[in-house]
Design a protein around this motif. Structure first.
Motif, PDB file in Angstrom:
ATOM      1  N   CYS A 118       6.896   7.652  -1.309  1.00 23.50           N
ATOM      2  CA  CYS A 118       5.554   7.337  -0.699  1.00 23.50           C
ATOM      3  C   CYS A 118       5.757   9.238  -0.312  1.00 23.50           C
ATOM      4  CB  CYS A 118       5.799   6.602   0.559  1.00 23.50           C
ATOM      5  SG  CYS A 118       3.942   6.898   1.582  1.00 23.50           S
ATOM      6  N   ASN A 150       3.402  12.031   0.573  1.00 25.37           N
ATOM      7  CA  ASN A 150       2.216  13.366   0.541  1.00 25.37           C
ATOM      8  C   ASN A 150       1.496  11.999   0.558  1.00 25.37           C
ATOM      9  OD1 ASN A 150       2.828  15.975   1.335  1.00 25.37           O
ATOM     10  ND2 ASN A 150       2.991  15.832  -1.223  1.00 25.37           N
ATOM     11  N   ASN A 151       1.726  11.101   1.840  1.00 25.46           N
ATOM     12  CA  ASN A 151       0.647  10.455   1.926  1.00 25.46           C
ATOM     13  C   ASN A 151      -0.099   9.245   0.534  1.00 25.46           C
ATOM     14  OD1 ASN A 151       0.741   9.973   4.659  1.00 25.46           O
ATOM     15  ND2 ASN A 151      -0.827  11.161   4.220  1.00 25.46           N
ATOM     16  N   THR A 152       1.528   9.217  -0.644  1.00 27.27           N
ATOM     17  CA  THR A 152       1.209   8.894  -1.753  1.00 27.27           C
ATOM     18  C   THR A 152       2.339   8.109  -2.145  1.00 27.27           C
ATOM     19  OG1 THR A 152      -0.348  10.897  -2.962  1.00 27.27           O
ATOM     20  CG2 THR A 152       0.664   9.415  -4.768  1.00 27.27           C
ATOM     21  N   ARG A 153       2.008   6.577  -2.587  1.00 27.83           N
ATOM     22  CA  ARG A 153       2.933   5.940  -3.126  1.00 27.83           C
ATOM     23  C   ARG A 153       3.399   6.308  -4.427  1.00 27.83           C
ATOM     24  NH1 ARG A 153       2.242   1.356   0.858  1.00 27.83           N
ATOM     25  NH2 ARG A 153       3.360   1.808   2.541  1.00 27.83           N
ATOM     26  N   GLU A 154       4.467   5.474  -4.733  1.00 31.09           N
ATOM     27  CA  GLU A 154       4.864   6.125  -6.686  1.00 31.09           C
ATOM     28  C   GLU A 154       5.982   4.396  -6.376  1.00 31.09           C
ATOM     29  OE1 GLU A 154       6.562   9.854  -7.167  1.00 31.09           O
ATOM     30  OE2 GLU A 154       4.638  11.004  -7.475  1.00 31.09           O
ATOM     31  N   LYS A 163       0.918   5.379  -9.328  1.00 31.41           N
ATOM     32  CA  LYS A 163       0.750   5.775  -8.029  1.00 31.41           C
ATOM     33  C   LYS A 163      -0.332   5.045  -7.042  1.00 31.41           C
ATOM     34  CE  LYS A 163       2.065  10.431  -9.160  1.00 31.41           C
ATOM     35  NZ  LYS A 163       1.617  12.552  -9.292  1.00 31.41           N
ATOM     36  N   GLU A 164      -0.805   5.467  -6.299  1.00 33.03           N
ATOM     37  CA  GLU A 164      -1.172   4.865  -4.729  1.00 33.03           C
ATOM     38  C   GLU A 164      -1.509   6.093  -4.081  1.00 33.03           C
ATOM     39  OE1 GLU A 164      -2.003   0.630  -1.769  1.00 33.03           O
ATOM     40  OE2 GLU A 164      -0.018   1.217  -2.963  1.00 33.03           O
ATOM     41  N   GLU A 165      -2.700   6.079  -3.709  1.00 27.28           N
ATOM     42  CA  GLU A 165      -3.364   6.611  -2.318  1.00 27.28           C
ATOM     43  C   GLU A 165      -3.720   5.886  -1.408  1.00 27.28           C
ATOM     44  OE1 GLU A 165      -3.448  10.597  -2.875  1.00 27.28           O
ATOM     45  OE2 GLU A 165      -2.972  10.352  -5.151  1.00 27.28           O
TER      46      GLU A 165
END
Length: 363
Positions: A270, A272-276, A294-296
């Protein structure tokens, strides 16, 4: 910045385990470790080179990290060493049946300074029931070996809420932990998860109105009180330590919604507020370890996580995080003495109510 490294290999599959782990793919170990190095090097380059960010904690989990020979970790440690803060907490999980004295010594020499044993119980019948591959004596020997090597921070996982558990039987487990001089306990209530042997067994038992799991809130409170008497202070719903020095700093990062890197099959990052999300399938991961989904995360997603996690641990929730309506509901709970306000943070002292309180406030 935190770093999680996933090892998906296990000597045996426990009946309750839903983690991304395998018992039949040992021939892929060397290729997997090469893929890990490739992904780790890429992530360090993307997120740490030419920045002021450092790695504060490392956690090697699984699966079973002790199924991989210690020498295979050396190149991973060589990669992360330039980015580690001084005295970084570096944890490895280990199972008693594979965490030999020599393996622990080699990992310690590489820089690991905290070890977490998947003991689950010291009762032979319960270990067999759970599908554990080790014995009570091998668990005790593994812990004593850790102390011989020089580990000062040692955790022991214990599972409770299993059919036939009682407060008296669990006391015996915790007494052994105390007598061994262990300074951290992770005490987890059994969860029946899909794609496990227990899940299939539970479906069959339901027809007879039976269960593998004990849903007994009073038992949880008894356990918490007893651990406190033994000197283990609860700082999160499932974590207890004899002092703040021995609390898991890696877990701190998750609960405070810090950024984290995750490498390995099925690992999550996680930034910059993005999950990988890394590829879960080992073969596909080895083929392309840089492939991620990716999930914002929205601001509402982040707030919900901060509130839920904050109420599950000692850190609480910043009052500025809440809008007017949420703050009003929080004030109601403070008036009812279910929450406590201190230094512009809201604290929950009953972690078993964390979900309920968070949902009420965020409704």
């Amino acid at each position: 910045m935190l770093l999680y490294i996933h090892i998906p290999f296990c000597d045996s599959k426990c009946f309750y385990c839903a983690f991304n782990s395998y018992t039949t793919k040992f021939k892929l170990k060397d290729d997997y470790m090469e893929a890990l190095k490739k992904q780790l090097a890429n992530n360090l380059k993307r997120h740490l080179i030419n920045t002021n960010k450092k790695i504060e904690t490392v956690f090697i989990g699984g699966g079973t990290p002790s199924t991989i020979k210690a020498s295979s970790y050396k190149e991973l440690f060589d990669l992360i060493k330039p980015y580690l803060i001084e005295n970084a907490e570096i944890t490895t999980e280990a199972n008693p049946n594979s965490a030999t004295l020599s393996w622990q010594q080699e990992m310690f020499d590489l820089g690991v300074n905290r070890i977490s044993f998947g003991v689950q119980s010291f009762d032979e019948k319960k270990l067999k029931f759970l599908g554990r591959a080790h014995s009570s004596q091998s668990a005790i020997e593994a812990v004593n070996n850790a102390k011989k090597v020089g580990f000062k921070k040692i955790n022991c996982d214990i599972i409770y809420g299993v059919v036939n558990d009682s407060f008296e039987t669990l006391k015996k487990d915790f007494d052994i932990v105390k007598d061994l001089g262990i300074n951290h306990i992770s005490a987890y209530s059994l969860i029946i998860e899909e794609n496990t042997k227990f899940f299939l067994d539970e479906k069959s038992l339901k027809k007879e109105k039976k269960s593998l799991k004990i849903d007994d809130e009073d038992l949880s409170y008894e356990i918490f009180d007893y651990l406190a008497k033994l000197g283990f202070k609860q700082y999160e719903i499932a974590n207890f330590a004899t002092s703040e020095e021995f609390e898991s700093k890696h877990n701190y990062g998750y609960w405070k919604h810090r950024e984290y890197l995750g490498v390995g099959a099925g690992a999550v990052a996680c930034i910059n507020n993005t999950r990988e999300y890394s590829e879960k399938n080992i073969e596909k991961y080895i083929e392309n370890p840089l492939s991620v989904e990716k999930e914002e995360l929205s601001l509402e997603d982040i707030k919900a996580e901060k509130v839920l996690l904050g109420f599950r641990c000692k850190f609480g929730v910043e009052i500025e995080l809440l809008n007017k309506n949420e703050l009003k509901r929080a004030e109601d709970l403070i008036t009812e003495k279910k929450l406590e306000l201190k230094d512009n943070r809201i604290f929950n002292n009953n972690y078993l109510l964390a979900d309920e309180l968070a949902l009420y406030i965020l409704d």
